[in-house]
Write a protein that holds these residues in place. Structure first.
Motif, PDB file in Angstrom:
ATOM      1  N   LEU A 299       0.810  -1.230   0.000  1.00  0.00           N
ATOM      2  CA  LEU A 299       0.000   0.000   0.000  1.00  0.00           C
ATOM      3  C   LEU A 299       0.838   1.273   0.000  1.00  0.00           C
ATOM      4  O   LEU A 299       0.408   2.312  -0.472  1.00  0.00           O
ATOM      5  CB  LEU A 299      -0.916   0.020   1.230  1.00  0.00           C
ATOM      6  N   HIS A 361     -12.270   8.197  -8.865  1.00  0.00           N
ATOM      7  CA  HIS A 361     -11.959   7.219  -9.903  1.00  0.00           C
ATOM      8  C   HIS A 361     -11.974   7.934 -11.245  1.00  0.00           C
ATOM      9  O   HIS A 361     -12.834   8.758 -11.488  1.00  0.00           O
ATOM     10  CB  HIS A 361     -12.999   6.102  -9.926  1.00  0.00           C
ATOM     11  N   ARG A 430     -20.055   8.839  -2.278  1.00  0.00           N
ATOM     12  CA  ARG A 430     -18.806   8.116  -2.141  1.00  0.00           C
ATOM     13  C   ARG A 430     -18.157   8.373  -0.783  1.00  0.00           C
ATOM     14  O   ARG A 430     -17.627   7.475  -0.148  1.00  0.00           O
ATOM     15  CB  ARG A 430     -17.856   8.525  -3.251  1.00  0.00           C
ATOM     16  N   ASN A 460      -6.761  -2.958   1.855  1.00  0.00           N
ATOM     17  CA  ASN A 460      -6.764  -2.722   0.413  1.00  0.00           C
ATOM     18  C   ASN A 460      -8.133  -2.292  -0.107  1.00  0.00           C
ATOM     19  O   ASN A 460      -8.226  -1.683  -1.166  1.00  0.00           O
ATOM     20  CB  ASN A 460      -6.303  -3.973  -0.337  1.00  0.00           C
ATOM     21  N   ASN A 464      -6.413   3.282  -1.218  1.00  0.00           N
ATOM     22  CA  ASN A 464      -5.871   3.159  -2.569  1.00  0.00           C
ATOM     23  C   ASN A 464      -4.356   3.102  -2.502  1.00  0.00           C
ATOM     24  O   ASN A 464      -3.724   2.209  -3.028  1.00  0.00           O
ATOM     25  CB  ASN A 464      -6.332   4.351  -3.410  1.00  0.00           C
ATOM     26  N   LYS A 465      -3.787   4.071  -1.824  1.00  0.00           N
ATOM     27  CA  LYS A 465      -2.336   4.069  -1.599  1.00  0.00           C
ATOM     28  C   LYS A 465      -1.976   5.047  -0.491  1.00  0.00           C
ATOM     29  O   LYS A 465      -2.749   5.941  -0.173  1.00  0.00           O
ATOM     30  CB  LYS A 465      -1.584   4.441  -2.882  1.00  0.00           C
ATOM     31  N   TYR A 478      -4.561   8.034   0.475  1.00  0.00           N
ATOM     32  CA  TYR A 478      -5.565   8.118  -0.597  1.00  0.00           C
ATOM     33  C   TYR A 478      -6.541   6.963  -0.446  1.00  0.00           C
ATOM     34  O   TYR A 478      -6.128   5.804  -0.415  1.00  0.00           O
ATOM     35  CB  TYR A 478      -4.903   8.033  -1.969  1.00  0.00           C
ATOM     36  N   TYR A 479      -7.823   7.293  -0.334  1.00  0.00           N
ATOM     37  CA  TYR A 479      -8.831   6.235  -0.210  1.00  0.00           C
ATOM     38  C   TYR A 479      -9.285   5.765  -1.570  1.00  0.00           C
ATOM     39  O   TYR A 479      -9.173   6.494  -2.555  1.00  0.00           O
ATOM     40  CB  TYR A 479     -10.019   6.748   0.607  1.00  0.00           C
ATOM     41  N   ASN A 480      -9.841   4.573  -1.577  1.00  0.00           N
ATOM     42  CA  ASN A 480     -10.347   4.026  -2.839  1.00  0.00           C
ATOM     43  C   ASN A 480     -11.643   4.715  -3.243  1.00  0.00           C
ATOM     44  O   ASN A 480     -12.426   5.110  -2.420  1.00  0.00           O
ATOM     45  CB  ASN A 480     -10.614   2.536  -2.699  1.00  0.00           C
TER      46      ASN A 480
END
Ligand SMILES: [Zn+2]
Length: 480
Positions: A299, A361, A430, A460, A464-465, A478-480
């Motif tokens: 991650l 996204h 979101r 995960n 996101n990272k 950073y969230y997904n």
């Protein structure tokens, strides 16, 4: 209309005899093709001249034809020969090839001067045997093609793309003047000056030199070069090799190449001794466990190069790009500190009801009316800037500028009115979703009874990272 390939062969002693010449065979075949609605394309005319034909692998055009017969989609539907014995002097072999081409690739072989004879007992028996032994023979056929590669190799002809240090000209490796010197430098630095591969990779990258594929050098690139006997004029071929970096495969065949060596044998030997010594310390099978050692596995990314931060030592993380010599970010992160920091960031975001750094996204489109109007307004703003520039640059006259500006203003006013009538979306769905997930996931991450693997999986889902910026020494989530 079918597409036909042609195979013609003539041996040295046959050439003298009439009716067997290549031209005569081809003429007869072309006539047959015309009468039977078969189109022959010149690229599929395969000729072996002055070759005895006892063994398939000694007939390059034949081998090439077999190779092309295998391609998908099919390049040709049928193979035409003058007589079946052109396929091989050995009758059984001819039938084997004929049957295999039909069976494996759906390509019949037609012998134009031998009408099909159902009473040909030999053919019938052979085909029955083949039926039973199809597998054996198909192995055999691919074996023949491999033999072809081996043959090329044994003659010292390169069969691969040129390695770093060489170009390929007329099927021969020719030293590349710039790359040649880099190869020398790599061998000397490692062999004589004891410079580690990683450092050499960095030095080469600093010179702006790229690999043949246009990539940066890594320590394994250096290792590959140091292990490649091509530089002492040899060629290496390992049938069926899977791992490019396995240099000790017992099946490897070394032959003398026809190309000029770049490295002298003494330097080569010095380097090989050194590599062998280092190999001793390597574990025979490096442990690769599917169980992550920490739940942030994969991650945390280096902001400099985008590579993952991986464990180095027991409790530290370091950029994997750096480990490979591609990135200059050498700083390390304490794993435990990172855990705690990420956990506290998630907690803070949940407590505040604010999720920072939500990266939308790319595919996500604004589907509501409000968003669409907003986007249109943004575009008009951009347009306004462009027409102003066009006027300043002298492309548009003042009149044109005024006219364009009026059009834009009218459109803008219309959109703003519309926007005021449109209801602003109440909540970002979101954000809500992440917030709810975040609470659940946070509970899992701080639960000692849950395995690291599970934690890694749920982390995960949420994250996101986590970007590590070594310059400011900060982590960004950073969230997904
Ligand atoms: Zn990096």
């Amino acid at each position: 209309m079918k597409i036909g390939a042609v195979y013609i062969r003539v041996s040295t002693d046959e050439q003298a005899r009439d009716g067997y010449s290549l031209a005569a065979q081809l003429k007869a075949i072309k006539q047959y093709a015309q009468n039977n609605d078969i189109l022959i394309e010149s690229e599929f005319i395969f000729k072996d001249e002055g070759i005895s034909g006892r063994k398939a692998e000694k007939r390059p055009a034949f081998m090439e034809m077999i190779k092309q017969a295998k391609s998908k989609p099919k390049k040709f539907d049928v193979i035409l020969v003058h007589k079946l014995d052109r396929f091989s002097r050995n009758r059984e072999d001819s039938i084997v090839y004929k049957s295999l081409l039909k069976k494996e690739y759906g390509i019949p072989v037609i012998s134009i001067s031998e009408p099909l004879n159902p009473d040909d007992k030999m053919s019938v028996i052979m085909e029955a045997i083949l039926e039973a032994m199809a597998e054996y023979y198909s192995i055999n056929l691919s074996g023949e093609v491999k033999k072809g590669q081996l043959e090329k190799h044994s003659k010292g002809e390169p069969q691969a793309k040129p390695p770093f240090g060489y170009d390929i000209v007329d099927n021969k490796f020719i030293p590349n003047q710039i790359e040649k010197n880099i190869v020398k430098m790599i061998f000397e630095e490692h062999g004589l000056n004891n410079i580690p591969m990683l450092q050499i990779a960095k030095d080469v990258n600093e010179l702006g030199i790229k690999t043949k594929k246009g990539n940066k050098f890594e320590n394994r690139t250096i290792s590959y070069i140091l292990n490649n006997p091509v530089y002492i004029g040899k060629l290496r071929y390992t049938p069926g090799r899977r791992d490019t970096y396995d240099f000790d495969d017992p099946n490897t065949i070394l032959v003398d190449g026809k190309h000029e060596p770049i490295i002298d044998i003494n330097l080569w030997n010095t380097v090989q001794c050194k590599l062998a010594k280092n190999n001793k310390w390597k574990k025979p099978h490096q442990q690769t466990s599917t169980n992550p050692k920490h739940w942030t596995k994969g991650l945390i990314r280096c902001k400099e190069c985008g590579c993952t931060m991986v464990t180095c030592g027991k409790a530290k993380l370091r950029c994997n790009g750096y480990n490979k010599g591609k990135c200059s970010n050498y700083s390390t992160l304490d794993i435990n500190e990172v855990y705690n920091l990420i956990i506290s960031m998630i907690k803070e975001n949940i407590d505040n009801g604010v999720i920072n750094n939500i990266v939308p996204h790319k595919k996500e489109e604004i589907s509501n009316k409000y968003g669409i109007i907003k986007k249109q307004l943004e575009k008009l703003d951009e347009k306004e800037i462009r027409i102003k520039e066009a006027y300043r640059e002298g492309i548009d006259t003042l009149e044109e500028y005024k006219e364009n500006k009026n059009i834009i203003l009218k459109e803008k006013n219309k959109l703003i009115k519309e926007l005021n009538l449109t209801e602003k979306p109440k909540e970002n769905n979101r954000k809500k979703e992440i917030l709810e997930n975040g609470k659940k996931i946070y509970q899992i991450l701080i639960d000692d009874s849950i395995s690291i693997k599970e934690k890694n999986e749920v982390a995960n889902i949420l994250i996101n990272k986590v970007e590590f910026d070594p310059n400011d020494n900060i982590l960004e989530l950073y969230y997904n």
